[in-house]
Write an enzyme that holds these catalytic residues in place. Structure first.
Site, PDB file in Angstrom:
ATOM      1  N   LYS A  79       0.827  -1.212   0.000  1.00 29.71           N
ATOM      2  CA  LYS A  79       0.000   0.000   0.000  1.00 29.71           C
ATOM      3  C   LYS A  79       0.862   1.264   0.000  1.00 29.71           C
ATOM      4  O   LYS A  79       0.351   2.350  -0.272  1.00 29.71           O
ATOM      5  CB  LYS A  79      -0.963   0.002   1.188  1.00 29.71           C
ATOM      6  CG  LYS A  79      -0.324   0.150   2.554  1.00 29.71           C
ATOM      7  CD  LYS A  79      -1.405   0.227   3.616  1.00 29.71           C
ATOM      8  CE  LYS A  79      -0.798   0.441   5.001  1.00 29.71           C
ATOM      9  NZ  LYS A  79      -1.844   0.614   6.033  1.00 29.71           N
ATOM     10  N   ASP A  80       2.161   1.120   0.295  1.00 25.66           N
ATOM     11  CA  ASP A  80       3.072   2.268   0.279  1.00 25.66           C
ATOM     12  C   ASP A  80       3.776   2.444  -1.060  1.00 25.66           C
ATOM     13  O   ASP A  80       4.519   3.408  -1.251  1.00 25.66           O
ATOM     14  CB  ASP A  80       4.145   2.117   1.364  1.00 25.66           C
ATOM     15  CG  ASP A  80       3.578   2.174   2.773  1.00 25.66           C
ATOM     16  OD1 ASP A  80       2.544   2.842   2.964  1.00 25.66           O
ATOM     17  OD2 ASP A  80       4.166   1.556   3.679  1.00 25.66           O
ATOM     18  N   ARG A 127      -9.121   8.134   2.818  1.00 25.87           N
ATOM     19  CA  ARG A 127      -9.966   6.977   2.504  1.00 25.87           C
ATOM     20  C   ARG A 127     -10.729   6.511   3.736  1.00 25.87           C
ATOM     21  O   ARG A 127     -11.960   6.302   3.695  1.00 25.87           O
ATOM     22  CB  ARG A 127      -9.087   5.847   1.960  1.00 25.87           C
ATOM     23  CG  ARG A 127      -9.820   4.525   1.739  1.00 25.87           C
ATOM     24  CD  ARG A 127      -8.822   3.414   1.432  1.00 25.87           C
ATOM     25  NE  ARG A 127      -7.864   3.210   2.508  1.00 25.87           N
ATOM     26  CZ  ARG A 127      -8.101   2.504   3.612  1.00 25.87           C
ATOM     27  NH1 ARG A 127      -9.271   1.914   3.787  1.00 25.87           N
ATOM     28  NH2 ARG A 127      -7.178   2.367   4.544  1.00 25.87           N
ATOM     29  N   ARG A 128      -9.997   6.321   4.832  1.00 23.36           N
ATOM     30  CA  ARG A 128     -10.648   5.876   6.063  1.00 23.36           C
ATOM     31  C   ARG A 128     -11.625   6.914   6.585  1.00 23.36           C
ATOM     32  O   ARG A 128     -12.757   6.592   6.973  1.00 23.36           O
ATOM     33  CB  ARG A 128      -9.593   5.554   7.125  1.00 23.36           C
ATOM     34  CG  ARG A 128      -8.825   4.271   6.851  1.00 23.36           C
ATOM     35  CD  ARG A 128      -7.658   4.092   7.810  1.00 23.36           C
ATOM     36  NE  ARG A 128      -7.005   2.803   7.610  1.00 23.36           N
ATOM     37  CZ  ARG A 128      -5.755   2.532   7.975  1.00 23.36           C
ATOM     38  NH1 ARG A 128      -5.013   3.471   8.553  1.00 23.36           N
ATOM     39  NH2 ARG A 128      -5.237   1.330   7.756  1.00 23.36           N
ATOM     40  N   ARG A 145      -0.632  10.328  12.786  1.00 26.19           N
ATOM     41  CA  ARG A 145       0.320   9.522  12.027  1.00 26.19           C
ATOM     42  C   ARG A 145       1.312   8.867  12.968  1.00 26.19           C
ATOM     43  O   ARG A 145       1.407   9.196  14.137  1.00 26.19           O
ATOM     44  CB  ARG A 145       1.070  10.393  11.006  1.00 26.19           C
ATOM     45  CG  ARG A 145       0.243  10.806   9.792  1.00 26.19           C
ATOM     46  CD  ARG A 145       1.130  11.405   8.724  1.00 26.19           C
ATOM     47  NE  ARG A 145       2.235  10.500   8.408  1.00 26.19           N
ATOM     48  CZ  ARG A 145       3.498  10.894   8.253  1.00 26.19           C
ATOM     49  NH1 ARG A 145       3.832  12.152   8.377  1.00 26.19           N
ATOM     50  NH2 ARG A 145       4.445  10.005   7.977  1.00 26.19           N
ATOM     51  N   ARG A 151       0.650   5.587  17.395  1.00 26.25           N
ATOM     52  CA  ARG A 151      -0.752   5.976  17.247  1.00 26.25           C
ATOM     53  C   ARG A 151      -1.562   5.619  18.487  1.00 26.25           C
ATOM     54  O   ARG A 151      -2.439   6.372  18.901  1.00 26.25           O
ATOM     55  CB  ARG A 151      -1.365   5.327  16.009  1.00 26.25           C
ATOM     56  CG  ARG A 151      -0.748   5.815  14.717  1.00 26.25           C
ATOM     57  CD  ARG A 151      -1.481   5.304  13.497  1.00 26.25           C
ATOM     58  NE  ARG A 151      -0.631   5.320  12.327  1.00 26.25           N
ATOM     59  CZ  ARG A 151      -1.050   5.170  11.088  1.00 26.25           C
ATOM     60  NH1 ARG A 151      -2.330   4.979  10.857  1.00 26.25           N
ATOM     61  NH2 ARG A 151      -0.208   5.185  10.078  1.00 26.25           N
ATOM     62  N   CYS A 237      -1.454   9.453  -2.449  1.00 21.02           N
ATOM     63  CA  CYS A 237      -1.845   9.722  -1.066  1.00 21.02           C
ATOM     64  C   CYS A 237      -2.727  10.971  -0.942  1.00 21.02           C
ATOM     65  O   CYS A 237      -3.249  11.251   0.123  1.00 21.02           O
ATOM     66  CB  CYS A 237      -0.621   9.844  -0.172  1.00 21.02           C
ATOM     67  SG  CYS A 237       0.358  11.313  -0.485  1.00 21.02           S
TER      68      CYS A 237
END
Length: 292
Positions: A79-80, A127-128, A145, A151, A237
């Protein structure tokens, strides 16, 4: 030969690299060692990713080490990895995928559906945030972040009601006990490639045949379909974008999510596994049709 495998310095990145190192030993009979590299994305935790350059913030320095022959391979969370990696590199393998879902971690063991009105939820992901707000419009989103433990610490220190994380990372850290709820794929479409580990090498690497042995073909087909969807929409992103593909029998099913002109659109498509790349493109076209 002992391979040098580059990774980020976070605990999760190292655990993920150890998973690949174990595969290298079991499948290829070779030893390997980690080479830890700090990336721009790791250094700048005080600001949103889309404000400090966008694509590739977690892989640029690692790719430089690859290019300079300082390491033989690198392990990334897929995903990165931007869809447009340079020709000098290739993803030799995508390992068997872990759970791709997102999870809710509560500060006080309150389930997501039972959160107080106006609760504060921590996530820096567009997105979240968009999908959480669709489920619970009353909730407030706080940008947050850092690695998993950072977190969690911020959730507690800032008095947030909860945070959203990737299930795969939590599981790989053996921290499943912190998960309060799993979001279904239908409710929260994951990030492209979430839960999958990629092994990146130089395109001209003499060790290509070794690292390609680590590939899980079904996982690769699914992630490639998702990345095709992302490429067609030029997602990065900055984008509110997600996709998830899965294989059942001879069919691949793909669900895609995209914010088009302020409207969150989700559609699905299915077809032959061998058409995975084209299906990703077609799904992007379906989402962008003018009648939406």
């Amino acid at each position: 030969m002992k391979f040098k495998i580059a990774t980020r310095k976070s605990k999760l990145a190292q655990v993920q690299t150890e998973i690949v190192m174990d595969l290298v030993k079991r499948i290829c009979g070779s030893e390997s060692e980690k080479v830890l590299i700090e990336t721009t994305g790791d250094k700048r935790l005080d600001i949103a990713l889309n404000k400090i350059g966008g694509k590739g913030l977690f892989i640029k320095e690692i790719e430089r080490a690859l290019l300079n022959n300082e390491v033989d391979a690198a392990v990334h969370s897929m995903k990165d990895v931007p869809f447009d990696i340079m020709d000098e590199f290739e993803i030799a393998a995508i390992c068997k995928r872990e759970d791709a879902r997102d999870v809710f971690v509560s500060n006080g063991n309150v389930h997501f559906k039972n959160l107080r009105i106006g609760a504060q939820i921590g996530t820096s992901s567009n997105r979240r945030a968009a999908q959480i707000k669709k489920l619970r419009p009353d909730l407030n989103i706080t940008p947050i972040r850092g690695n998993v433990q950072t977190r969690i610490d911020k959730m507690i220190s800032q008095g947030l009601d909860g945070i959203v994380l990737a299930a795969a990372g939590v599981m790989r850290l053996n921290m499943e006990e912190i998960i309060t709820d799993y979001f279904s794929i239908e409710n929260v479409v994951p990030a492209i490639g979430q839960g999958a580990l990629g092994v990146e090498i130089r395109s001209n690497s003499k060790h290509k045949n070794t690292f390609t042995k680590l590939n899980d073909e079904n996982s690769r087909k699914c992630v490639e379909a998702e990345r095709s969807f992302m490429r067609a929409l030029n997602g990065d992103c900055h984008s509110t974008i997600g996709a998830y593909a899965e294989i059942s029998g001879d069919t691949i099913y793909i669900t895609g999510l995209f914010d088009l002109n302020g409207k969150l659109i989700k559609k699905s498509i299915a077809g032959e596994i061998s058409h995975n790349i084209d299906l990703g493109k077609t799904l992007a076209e379906l989402i962008c049709r003018k009648e939406q």
